[in-house]
Design an enzyme around this catalytic site. Sequence first.
Site, short mmCIF file in Angstrom:
data_model
loop_
_atom_site.label_atom_id
_atom_site.label_comp_id
_atom_site.label_asym_id
_atom_site.label_seq_id
_atom_site.Cartn_x
_atom_site.Cartn_y
_atom_site.Cartn_z
N VAL A 1 0.84 -1.20 0.00
CA VAL A 1 0.00 0.00 0.00
C VAL A 1 0.88 1.25 0.00
O VAL A 1 0.66 2.19 -0.77
CB VAL A 1 -0.95 0.00 1.22
CG1 VAL A 1 -1.90 1.20 1.14
CG2 VAL A 1 -1.74 -1.29 1.28
N TYR A 2 1.87 1.27 0.86
CA TYR A 2 2.77 2.42 0.95
C TYR A 2 3.50 2.63 -0.38
O TYR A 2 3.58 3.75 -0.89
CB TYR A 2 3.77 2.20 2.07
CG TYR A 2 4.74 3.34 2.28
CD1 TYR A 2 4.33 4.51 2.90
CD2 TYR A 2 6.06 3.25 1.85
CE1 TYR A 2 5.21 5.57 3.10
CE2 TYR A 2 6.95 4.29 2.05
CZ TYR A 2 6.52 5.45 2.66
OH TYR A 2 7.40 6.48 2.85
N SER A 3 4.03 1.56 -0.92
CA SER A 3 4.77 1.67 -2.18
C SER A 3 3.87 2.19 -3.29
O SER A 3 4.27 3.04 -4.09
CB SER A 3 5.37 0.31 -2.55
OG SER A 3 6.25 0.42 -3.66
N SER B 1 1.33 4.16 -2.95
CA SER B 1 1.10 5.60 -2.74
C SER B 1 2.29 6.42 -3.22
O SER B 1 2.11 7.52 -3.76
CB SER B 1 0.80 5.87 -1.27
OG SER B 1 1.95 5.82 -0.46
#
Length: 246
Positions: free
Chosen positions: A156-158, A160
Amino acid sequence: MEKRMAGHFSKKIAVITGGASGIGLATAEALIAEGAMVVLVDRDQAALKKETDRLGGRALAQVTDLLDPDSCAAMVPEILGKTGQIDILHCNAGSYIGGDLIETTSAAIDRMLNLNINAVIKNVHDVIPHMTERGAGDIIVTCSIAGHAAIGWEPVYSASKWSMTSFVQIMRRQLSQKGIRVGQVSPGPVVSALLADWPEENLKKARENGSLIEPSDVAEAIVFMLSRPRNITIRDIVVLPSNFDI
């Protein structure tokens, strides 16, 4: 080695989201040391008071909850009411989710994507008319090495940060003829609260082998970007600990 004159950013107003800790606070300290007035933006009112009191008269507090649509929309107008101008916008606030996708929740995903993507886009949108009218400005976004590589433990972070890489580079092209420079800084793992959700084995390994950098290392890169002559845009600086294996 390049030497900058003391007060390089005198008469400049810098706005930093997520400014009460981590990279945001380190960047504020670095810009104040170069003569800037800095507006620290954060939702943590107590932390803002503590840090602005410590930093003295060249630091102003702006209490904004970027996840609240009304508070986010009011940020730029409220700051302009206090300062009259914004020369630098550093979109730095963000959150982190690590681990397998199935281990998180829909609510956590929404919160992170709203902060890491939507708030940044809205902040940039809101400052463009002011900077365009003045014919000058700098916009820096804290991205990540995760915006350049598929990091297996942070889907998810990547995602974003890949989104931010796309957004920043498109805006750099849109605004380049208006006197507004747009760039991003892409750190590897930084000693900060964001690493609290890292898988423990990855965090332990990074600590043991020196695969973490300090917020001040990132701040130094940002000051370098902002201090280039106006005919030069640094589109991205990737700042990695030498032992980080990506």
